[in-house]
Each structure stands twice: as structure tokens, then as C-alpha cells.
Design a protein around this motif. Structure first.
Motif, PDB file in Angstrom:
ATOM      1  N   ALA A 110       0.874  -1.314  -0.005  1.00  0.00           N
ATOM      2  CA  ALA A 110       0.013   0.007  -0.044  1.00  0.00           C
ATOM      3  C   ALA A 110       0.816   1.320   0.090  1.00  0.00           C
ATOM      4  CB  ALA A 110      -1.020  -0.059   1.274  1.00  0.00           C
ATOM      5  N   ALA A 111       0.473   2.290  -0.999  1.00  0.00           N
ATOM      6  CA  ALA A 111       1.343   3.339  -0.783  1.00  0.00           C
ATOM      7  C   ALA A 111       0.149   4.475  -0.604  1.00  0.00           C
ATOM      8  CB  ALA A 111       1.741   3.636  -2.486  1.00  0.00           C
ATOM      9  N   ILE A 112       0.383   5.618   0.264  1.00  0.00           N
ATOM     10  CA  ILE A 112      -0.573   6.305   0.813  1.00  0.00           C
ATOM     11  C   ILE A 112      -0.005   7.820   0.608  1.00  0.00           C
ATOM     12  CG2 ILE A 112      -1.846   7.054   2.838  1.00  0.00           C
ATOM     13  CD1 ILE A 112      -0.952   4.364   4.153  1.00  0.00           C
ATOM     14  N   HIS A 113      -1.156   8.447   0.232  1.00  0.00           N
ATOM     15  CA  HIS A 113      -0.893   9.993  -0.182  1.00  0.00           C
ATOM     16  C   HIS A 113      -2.191  10.711   0.210  1.00  0.00           C
ATOM     17  CE1 HIS A 113      -0.942  13.741  -2.534  1.00  0.00           C
ATOM     18  NE2 HIS A 113       0.327  13.832  -2.151  1.00  0.00           N
ATOM     19  N   ALA A 114      -1.921  11.863   0.611  1.00  0.00           N
ATOM     20  CA  ALA A 114      -3.207  12.851   1.058  1.00  0.00           C
ATOM     21  C   ALA A 114      -2.551  14.241   0.667  1.00  0.00           C
ATOM     22  CB  ALA A 114      -3.427  12.828   2.337  1.00  0.00           C
ATOM     23  N   ASP A 115      -3.616  15.212   0.283  1.00  0.00           N
ATOM     24  CA  ASP A 115      -3.341  16.677  -0.094  1.00  0.00           C
ATOM     25  C   ASP A 115      -3.030  17.237   1.261  1.00  0.00           C
ATOM     26  OD1 ASP A 115      -3.642  16.115  -2.630  1.00  0.00           O
ATOM     27  OD2 ASP A 115      -5.886  16.582  -2.491  1.00  0.00           O
ATOM     28  N   ARG A 116      -3.743  17.009   2.361  1.00  0.00           N
ATOM     29  CA  ARG A 116      -3.432  17.772   3.614  1.00  0.00           C
ATOM     30  C   ARG A 116      -4.216  17.237   4.821  1.00  0.00           C
ATOM     31  NH1 ARG A 116      -6.070  21.238   1.977  1.00  0.00           N
ATOM     32  NH2 ARG A 116      -8.078  21.103   2.820  1.00  0.00           N
ATOM     33  N   VAL A 117      -3.260  17.240   6.077  1.00  0.00           N
ATOM     34  CA  VAL A 117      -3.847  16.738   7.254  1.00  0.00           C
ATOM     35  C   VAL A 117      -3.777  17.967   8.114  1.00  0.00           C
ATOM     36  CG1 VAL A 117      -3.505  15.078   9.037  1.00  0.00           C
ATOM     37  CG2 VAL A 117      -3.188  14.347   6.948  1.00  0.00           C
ATOM     38  N   ASN A 118      -4.711  18.213   8.951  1.00  0.00           N
ATOM     39  CA  ASN A 118      -4.819  19.226   9.880  1.00  0.00           C
ATOM     40  C   ASN A 118      -5.456  18.474  11.165  1.00  0.00           C
ATOM     41  OD1 ASN A 118      -3.912  21.449   8.381  1.00  0.00           O
ATOM     42  ND2 ASN A 118      -5.916  21.846   7.629  1.00  0.00           N
ATOM     43  N   TRP A 119      -4.650  18.639  12.332  1.00  0.00           N
ATOM     44  CA  TRP A 119      -5.172  18.187  13.534  1.00  0.00           C
ATOM     45  C   TRP A 119      -4.947  19.397  14.580  1.00  0.00           C
ATOM     46  CZ3 TRP A 119      -2.431  14.543  17.429  1.00  0.00           C
ATOM     47  CH2 TRP A 119      -3.175  14.123  18.378  1.00  0.00           C
ATOM     48  N   SER A 120      -5.896  19.772  15.430  1.00  0.00           N
ATOM     49  CA  SER A 120      -5.967  21.107  16.261  1.00  0.00           C
ATOM     50  C   SER A 120      -6.711  20.399  17.579  1.00  0.00           C
ATOM     51  CB  SER A 120      -6.251  22.107  15.808  1.00  0.00           C
ATOM     52  OG  SER A 120      -7.580  22.059  15.200  1.00  0.00           O
ATOM     53  N   GLY A 121      -6.498  21.111  18.701  1.00  0.00           N
ATOM     54  CA  GLY A 121      -7.199  20.819  19.791  1.00  0.00           C
ATOM     55  C   GLY A 121      -6.625  21.584  20.962  1.00  0.00           C
ATOM     56  N   ASN A 122      -7.168  20.948  22.198  1.00  0.00           N
ATOM     57  CA  ASN A 122      -6.744  21.633  23.597  1.00  0.00           C
ATOM     58  C   ASN A 122      -6.526  20.274  24.233  1.00  0.00           C
ATOM     59  OD1 ASN A 122      -7.891  22.364  26.279  1.00  0.00           O
ATOM     60  ND2 ASN A 122      -6.576  23.849  25.715  1.00  0.00           N
ATOM     61  N   PHE A 123      -5.719  20.200  25.210  1.00  0.00           N
ATOM     62  CA  PHE A 123      -5.595  19.362  26.342  1.00  0.00           C
ATOM     63  C   PHE A 123      -5.296  20.006  27.649  1.00  0.00           C
ATOM     64  CE2 PHE A 123      -4.834  16.398  22.574  1.00  0.00           C
ATOM     65  CZ  PHE A 123      -5.557  15.479  22.778  1.00  0.00           C
ATOM     66  N   ARG A 124      -5.916  19.417  28.752  1.00  0.00           N
ATOM     67  CA  ARG A 124      -5.685  20.129  30.066  1.00  0.00           C
ATOM     68  C   ARG A 124      -5.240  18.701  30.883  1.00  0.00           C
ATOM     69  NH1 ARG A 124     -10.204  22.779  28.550  1.00  0.00           N
ATOM     70  NH2 ARG A 124      -9.915  25.174  28.447  1.00  0.00           N
ATOM     71  N   ALA A 125      -4.464  19.150  31.668  1.00  0.00           N
ATOM     72  CA  ALA A 125      -3.790  17.855  32.462  1.00  0.00           C
ATOM     73  C   ALA A 125      -3.386  18.356  33.954  1.00  0.00           C
ATOM     74  CB  ALA A 125      -2.635  17.211  32.088  1.00  0.00           C
ATOM     75  N   THR A 126      -3.704  17.632  35.117  1.00  0.00           N
ATOM     76  CA  THR A 126      -3.727  17.801  36.390  1.00  0.00           C
ATOM     77  C   THR A 126      -2.979  16.771  36.862  1.00  0.00           C
ATOM     78  OG1 THR A 126      -5.759  19.398  36.624  1.00  0.00           O
ATOM     79  CG2 THR A 126      -4.644  18.378  38.775  1.00  0.00           C
TER      80      THR A 126
END
Length: 389
Positions: A110-126
Motif C-alpha cells: 500500500a502507498a498512501i498519499h494525502a493533500d493535507r492533514v490538519n489536527w488541532s485541539g486543546n488538552f488539560r492535565a492535572t
């Protein structure tokens, strides 16, 4: 270059600032750290901006992922605030955004290609005080993949194509459960030769709503809605399903599958393994969905199309095996025959059962001749009203 502005124990509440700018190959990195690390309750804010990192330069260092032909340009933006409280607890609040432009990679067949990947967010830790304390982590994020394309590396076959994949409102709660408001796939295609226009499966749009994944393991989905799904099943003269059979066999013989087959000593006792629990509130196959069937393994060859006017399955799953799913369907065959049904199906209990009312109207009996060669039906149509339990 780098710059540092003051850190004095005599003035613990004054803000200290560290900035740095650097380049690694083609990548630019900017770092800024500021805060009051010597205060009674220290606080530090940090920002990291990385841009223009070309992944192909670092492929040799990713041996554990066993990827070839790695490519793409990576950008990362991270900002975090950390506060140490007098009771020994630490709080962290982090925003992030990761962007991949033109990512690519290959493994086995398998050969994989994508035009664009965006991942965004927020994490809170205590993190509580004490050596045995474990962090409490919560977070939200969104993911989008545009122009995904997976191809067979040896044959001229497109395994998967997808215009857009989006995960909205992903939430990680304190118990470790992951929740998603929605998962949406747009313009999905599976299995197509390069010279052909029509894939084996195509879906205009599919949405999964209110998805929960837990570590039990368990999956809960409120609704799966599918718009304009078209399935093409082509059985060839040798009995194989065109394209499907050969691709499955190719991957079964691939090195990673062969290596992953467990040795006798590694087989897990199925009595100790926990089964996957799942529930789907509703599966709705929207109008415009079709199944196209052709069979060259019989004489005469058979071909037909089935249009789904209604297909709705509610309450399916094994969380409550005694509770049956409810099925409603209305299918038309080539503007002539029609099959409609409604009833309950219990598929996952100790006793599998069904209670269905099925109506068949105007079915052309000449189609049966292909599968019952001893009887050649010249003409005739069949209509049936039935209840099956």
C-alpha cells in the motif's frame, strides 16, 4: 539566535523570558518561554512554532514504523501554560495545531498519499502530589484529512480514495473515554482499476454521529447515515469476485500479515479475552443507494440492479443481546420487482431469532434459470406475502 531576560531570586514574581530562533535543515523553529519559575506558585508559558520540516530527510530514523517513500512538509504550533500549586499539584493547559502538506508513505503493498492533514485541539492535565499519582487528562480536538489516496504498489489499482475525512468535537474525558460529535466521510471510493471510472464501492457521504469509544473495549454510535452508496459486485467465470478476491489474496500474502500471524505459544486464551461491546442506535441508507450485480459464472450470465428506497436498522448491538434490532427495508429491482420487509432480528444472543414480514412483488422468474440449469423458465412472475419467525 537566543535571548534571555532576567531571572532573580530577589524578585521571584518578575517575569523571566527566553526566546530562541533556529533552523534545522529547511525547518524554522521559534521558541518563547516566559513566566515566574521562582514564585511561590510558579507559572510558565511556552510557545513552539515549527515550520517547513521535510519528512523525507528523517525517514531513516523511523524504522519502527517500517515506512518507505516518506514525504510531506510538517508544521507544528504548540502553546502551553504550566502552574505549580502550593499543595503540590501541577496544572497544564495546552493548545496545539499540527499540519501536514502533501504527506506520503508506503508499507508492503500500500502507498498512501494525502493533500493535507490538519489536527488541532486543546488538552488539560492535572498531576496530583505524590510519587504514585497519575495524571488526569481531558481534551478536545478536530481532525481533517483532505484528498486521501491509497494505491496498490504493484498493480494499477486504487484501493481507497476520499475527498474529505473530518472528525469534529473529539473529547477525551477523565475516565479515558473518547467521544466524537461526528465523523464525516465525503466522496469515498474503494477498489478501482486505474483504467476504470466506476469503483467497487462509492459513497457520496457517510456520517457517524455521537460516537463513544471506551477501553472496555466498547463502541457506541447514535446514528450512521449513508447517502448515495453504490456497490458493484462482479462475479467472474471462475467464481472469484472481480478485484475484491485478488486484492484480499495479495494482502494475505504480504510480509506484514505473514509476520503478524501468532505462533502457537502466542495464542491468547479466548476465555480471558474481553469481547468488543458495541451499539449502533440507527443505520440509515438514504435513497439513491444501489447494488449492481453481475455473475459470469452461470449460464446464461446474470445481471441486475437493486435500488434501496428504504433501509433502516435500529438498535443493533451486543450490549443487550436479548434486545432485538428493528429492520425496515424497501428495495426495487430494475423498476419491476419489489421487496419490502419489516420486523425484528436478534443476532447476538445465545438464541438467534427473527420475526419478519416480507412482501415480494412482480419478481421475474426467468432470472432463476441461471442458477437452476435443469429447469429453463421461459416466462412468469412471482408475488409473495409472508411472515417468517
Amino acid at each position: 539566535d537566543a535571548d534571555f531576560d532576567q531571572l532573580r531570586s530577589s524578585a521571584p514574581t518578575e517575569t523571566s523570558v527566553l526566546t530562541a530562533n533556529m533552523a534545522i535543515d529547511d525547518a524554522e523553529i521559534e521558541i518563547r518561554i516566559e513566566g515566574t519559575p521562582l514564585a511561590a506558585e510558579p507559572e510558565v508559558a511556552a510557545e513552539l512554532n515549527l515550520s517547513g520540516l521535510t519528512l523525507d530527510r528523517y525517514a531513516p530514523h523511523l524504522g519502527e514504523f517500517d515506512l518507505e517513500d516518506l514525504g510531506g512538509i510538517l508544521a507544528i504550533q504548540v502553546s502551553t501554560q504550566v502552574r505549580a500549586r502550593t499543595d503540590g499539584h501541577f496544572d497544564a493547559d495546552t493548545d496545539f495545531r499540527i499540519e501536514l502538506e502533501d504527506p506520503a508513505g508506503a508499507r508492503d503493498l500500500a502507498a498512501i498519499h494525502a493533500d493535507r492533514v490538519n489536527w488541532s485541539g486543546n488538552f488539560r492535565a492535572t498531576v496530583a502530589a505524590g510519587p504514585d499519582a497519575s495524571p488526569s487528562v481531558t481534551g478536545t480536538s478536530n481532525l481533517q484529512v483532505a484528498g486521501l489516496d491509497i494505491r496498490h504498489r504493484v498493480k494499477s489499482v486504487r484501493l481507497l480514495a476520499l475527498d474529505d475525512f473530518a472528525v469534529e468535537g473529539a473529547v477525551l474525558d477523565e475516565s479515558g473515554d473518547m467521544r466524537f460529535d461526528s465523523l464525516v466521510l465525503t466522496a469515498l471510493e474503494l477498489l478501482r482499476y486505474d483504467e476504470e471510472v466506476e469503483p467497487t464501492l462509492q459513497i457520496a457521504r457517510m456520517m457517524l454521529e455521537n460516537v463513544v469509544v471506551t477501553a472496555m473495549p466498547a463502541v457506541d454510535i447514535d446514528k450512521v447515515a449513508v447517502d448515495s452508496a453504490i456497490v458493484r459486485v462482479q462475479r467472474q467465470a471462475d467464481g472469484s469476485i472481480r478485484l475484491v478476491t485478488e486484492v484480499v489474496e495479495d494482502f494475505r500474502r504480504s510480509p506484514s500479515v505473514a509476520m503478524s500471524e501468532p505462533a502457537e505459544a502466542d495464542v491468547v486464551d479466548t476465555e480471558d479475552a474481553r469481547p468488543l461491546l458495541f451499539r449502533v442506535g440507527e443505520i440509515d441508507l438514504g435513497e439513491g443507494s444501489r447494488v449492481l450485480v453481475s455473475d459470469a459464472s452461470v449460464e446464461p450470465a446474470f445481471s441486475s440492479s437493486f435500488d434501496f428506497r428504504t433501509f433502516r436498522l435500529t438498535g443493533i448491538g451486543n450490549v443487550d443481546p436479548a434486545s432485538p434490532a428493528h429492520l425496515v427495508l424497501d428495495i426495487e429491482q430494475e423498476d419491476a420487482a419489489r421487496i419490502a420487509g419489516e420486523g425484528d432480528l436478534a443476532l447476538f444472543g445465545d438464541e438467534r431469532n427473527a420475526d419478519l414480514t416480507v412482501t415480494l412483488k412482480n419478481f421475474d422468474l426467468t432470472q432463476v434459470s441461471s442458477y437452476v440449469p435443469a429447469y429453463h423458465i421461459q416466462r412468469g412472475r412471482l408475488s409473495v406475502d409472508s411472515r417468517a419467525k
